[in-house]
Each structure stands twice: as C-alpha cells, then as structure tokens.
Design an enzyme around this catalytic site. Sequence first.
Site, PDB file in Angstrom:
ATOM      1  N   SER A  63       0.789  -1.239   0.000  1.00 53.34           N
ATOM      2  CA  SER A  63       0.000   0.000   0.000  1.00 53.34           C
ATOM      3  C   SER A  63       0.817   1.282   0.000  1.00 53.34           C
ATOM      4  O   SER A  63       0.248   2.358  -0.180  1.00 53.34           O
ATOM      5  CB  SER A  63      -0.938   0.017   1.201  1.00 53.34           C
ATOM      6  OG  SER A  63      -2.059  -0.765   0.907  1.00 53.34           O
ATOM      7  N   LYS A  66       0.373   3.417  -2.907  1.00 55.11           N
ATOM      8  CA  LYS A  66      -0.813   4.280  -3.056  1.00 55.11           C
ATOM      9  C   LYS A  66      -0.427   5.758  -3.044  1.00 55.11           C
ATOM     10  O   LYS A  66      -1.122   6.596  -3.611  1.00 55.11           O
ATOM     11  CB  LYS A  66      -1.835   3.943  -1.962  1.00 55.11           C
ATOM     12  CG  LYS A  66      -2.428   2.533  -2.152  1.00 55.11           C
ATOM     13  CD  LYS A  66      -3.308   2.073  -0.997  1.00 55.11           C
ATOM     14  CE  LYS A  66      -3.804   0.645  -1.256  1.00 55.11           C
ATOM     15  NZ  LYS A  66      -4.490   0.034  -0.108  1.00 55.11           N
ATOM     16  N   TYR A 190      -4.214  -2.315 -10.092  1.00 50.67           N
ATOM     17  CA  TYR A 190      -4.070  -2.231  -8.629  1.00 50.67           C
ATOM     18  C   TYR A 190      -3.120  -3.310  -8.086  1.00 50.67           C
ATOM     19  O   TYR A 190      -2.222  -3.029  -7.298  1.00 50.67           O
ATOM     20  CB  TYR A 190      -5.450  -2.329  -7.969  1.00 50.67           C
ATOM     21  CG  TYR A 190      -5.383  -2.371  -6.469  1.00 50.67           C
ATOM     22  CD1 TYR A 190      -5.095  -1.230  -5.729  1.00 50.67           C
ATOM     23  CD2 TYR A 190      -5.581  -3.569  -5.774  1.00 50.67           C
ATOM     24  CE1 TYR A 190      -5.003  -1.274  -4.352  1.00 50.67           C
ATOM     25  CE2 TYR A 190      -5.492  -3.618  -4.393  1.00 50.67           C
ATOM     26  CZ  TYR A 190      -5.210  -2.478  -3.689  1.00 50.67           C
ATOM     27  OH  TYR A 190      -5.105  -2.517  -2.319  1.00 50.67           O
ATOM     28  N   TYR A 242      -4.255   3.060   8.051  1.00 49.33           N
ATOM     29  CA  TYR A 242      -5.552   2.398   8.262  1.00 49.33           C
ATOM     30  C   TYR A 242      -6.176   2.946   9.553  1.00 49.33           C
ATOM     31  O   TYR A 242      -6.070   4.135   9.818  1.00 49.33           O
ATOM     32  CB  TYR A 242      -5.401   0.868   8.330  1.00 49.33           C
ATOM     33  CG  TYR A 242      -4.392   0.299   7.361  1.00 49.33           C
ATOM     34  CD1 TYR A 242      -4.572   0.474   5.986  1.00 49.33           C
ATOM     35  CD2 TYR A 242      -3.273  -0.396   7.782  1.00 49.33           C
ATOM     36  CE1 TYR A 242      -3.649  -0.049   5.084  1.00 49.33           C
ATOM     37  CE2 TYR A 242      -2.355  -0.924   6.886  1.00 49.33           C
ATOM     38  CZ  TYR A 242      -2.548  -0.740   5.544  1.00 49.33           C
ATOM     39  OH  TYR A 242      -1.641  -1.251   4.669  1.00 49.33           O
ATOM     40  N   VAL A 260       1.138  -3.796   3.831  1.00 43.67           N
ATOM     41  CA  VAL A 260       1.110  -5.094   4.514  1.00 43.67           C
ATOM     42  C   VAL A 260       2.360  -5.945   4.251  1.00 43.67           C
ATOM     43  O   VAL A 260       2.507  -7.005   4.853  1.00 43.67           O
ATOM     44  CB  VAL A 260      -0.168  -5.921   4.196  1.00 43.67           C
ATOM     45  CG1 VAL A 260      -1.409  -5.271   4.770  1.00 43.67           C
ATOM     46  CG2 VAL A 260      -0.312  -6.169   2.713  1.00 43.67           C
TER      47      VAL A 260
HETATM   48  N1  GLU Z   1      -2.435  -5.423  -2.019  1.00 42.14           N
HETATM   49  C1  GLU Z   1      -2.938  -5.361  -0.683  1.00 42.14           C
HETATM   50  C2  GLU Z   1      -4.418  -5.612  -0.678  1.00 42.14           C
HETATM   51  O1  GLU Z   1      -5.075  -5.147  -1.541  1.00 42.14           O
HETATM   52  C3  GLU Z   1      -2.596  -4.027  -0.100  1.00 42.14           C
HETATM   53  C4  GLU Z   1      -2.905  -3.959   1.331  1.00 42.14           C
HETATM   54  C5  GLU Z   1      -2.043  -3.004   2.085  1.00 42.14           C
HETATM   55  O2  GLU Z   1      -0.820  -2.976   1.971  1.00 42.14           O
HETATM   56  O3  GLU Z   1      -2.669  -2.274   2.849  1.00 42.14           O
HETATM   57  O4  GLU Z   1      -4.955  -6.292   0.124  1.00 42.14           O
END
Ligand code: GLU
Length: 308
Positions: A63, A66, A190, A242, A260
Amino acid sequence: MDLQAIIDDIASAFAERRGEGKVADYIPELAKVDPKQFAIAITTVDGAVYTAGDAATPFSIQSISKVFMLTLALGKAGETIWQRVGREPSGSAFNSIVQLEHELGIPRNPFINAGAIVICDMVLAGYKPKEAIGELLRFVRYLADDETISIDRAVAKSETQTGFRNYALANFMRSFGNLHHDVDHVLGVYFHQCALSMTCQQLSRAGLFLAAQGADPISGYSVVSPKRARRINALMLTCGHYDGSGDFAFHVGLPGKSGVGGGILAIAPGKASIAVWSPGLNKVGNSLLGSLALEMLAARTGWSVFGA
Ligand code: GLU
C-alpha cells in the site's frame, strides 16, 4: 546530529526482537518472506543517505504504492479526483466494505483499498492496463533515480488469485458508477501497483520530494507544487495507517504510509524521507517493529510535524 549512529542504535535495539508480529498471509506469496528482516534508510533533503540492516533487500511495498499512484492521479485529473474519493480517515480496516454502502460507493480516502482502486480507475483513463502500470513504474524509477526497480510478478499473480475482497469492493463501487473501467482491468493495475518491489534505500529516495516541498532536492526538478506536497503529507498523516493512523500520529508524529509487506514510508518535512521495513505486522496491519523504530527515530531526532 549523527544520523548513522542513531539508526545503528535503533537496528541493534531491535536485533533481539526481529521476527515479532505476524507476516501477512492472506496474500500467499507474502507469507514466504523471512520475518526476521529489518531495515531502515534515510535520505535527507541535502542528499545524504544513511542505512542500517537489510536496506538493500527488495520487498513488496504494497500500500505504500498508493502514495505514488495518488500523486500520478492528481497530476492527471487534478482536484477533480475529490469528487470520487474522500479525505477522511476511515476508522475501519484497509479492506472494509461496510462504509461504502452508507456512503454510496465513495471511499473515505485514497489510502484504503477501495479508495486506491478508484485512483487506479482514474489513472487508467485513456490507457490500457499495461500502459498505466508502465506509467507508474516509470514514475517511481524516476523518483528513486533507479531504473532497476521492478514489479514482482509472483506477488501480483498471488494477489490476483486471492483478491476476493478487492473484487468485491471494486464490483460494489462499479454498481454505484464510481468505477468507469472493467473491474478486471482496474484490479490488474491495482495488484501490479501493490506488487512493486523496492528496497528501503530506493523507497526513501522516492519519497524525498514530499520532504522538500514537492521538488526533488537532488535533481532540482519539480514533481508537484509545494501545496500539493503539503496535502499529500496531510493525507498520509491522517489516513496512512488504516485505523492505526491516530496512534501513529500520536507516537511518531510524521506523515507516513504503511503496507502489509511490512514497509513504512515516513516524511519529516524539510528534513528527510525515511523508509523502514520489518515484515511482522501489528493488530491493525502495520509493521510492528517498523512503527516502533520510527517512534524511536522521531524521539532521538526531534523530528515531528507537531513541534520539536
Ligand atoms: N495489495 C494489498 C491488498 O489489496 C494491499 C494492502 C495493504 O498494503 O494495505 O490487500
């Protein structure tokens, strides 16, 4: 201030604890990572680089990507992106679907999965999925000044095979009209974005523009305006961890984005860009030792957006 001594101290403070936390296993390929790895890298606005631990080992940035995709979307569509994604912390897990129904398919922010999927949809406009991924890869290589950065295809494939929740989120948003492209195409972008593989050293270099008012202080090139850099930092501070974002602001006090894969990119505006990595996660899905290492770094350096 002797930054090398500080991060060497941090690395040895956590040497005994390497492997703590729980490696993400809902993406099978991520579960294969050696949990005992630990790295920290700092690139300062005057171009100095400090590293400790496994800072030259590539890992799945997940993430953290992002932040880079959001920067691209802002470049492409400007402030209009805020018609399709919010700017509020979600208070829910990164992959939660609950809020989306109440809020009519408009995700809370660009850093939860639903929001990042909408951002992918925006970057995909006028492109084939491969071109959108190529654009992201070029951008990240440019930011890190490193052509060797790549996407881990095994991770992307693993996510594609097990991304049931992300498919649910994407289809749900599509039903509200907030995805304009094929769900498979958007998620293809994604999953590949999340599978970007980078070292802490590369990541800290790539985030440097956010520590330097939007311009790369080493090359001198402007990446985004100072105002946009401030705003991306604001989103990282409020939404980058988060539903652990408040706690991260409380303990570390810097804009940050976690993934993650166990990485965290943190920005000390005017000072430095910092990347840490330790695969074991805490209960809300942020790197356990990575968060503690950043807390120690912030305490030792006095770096904080809330005052020294
Ligand atoms: N590719 C992971 C998912 O979509 C990203 C999650 C993350 O790093 O927060 O679940």
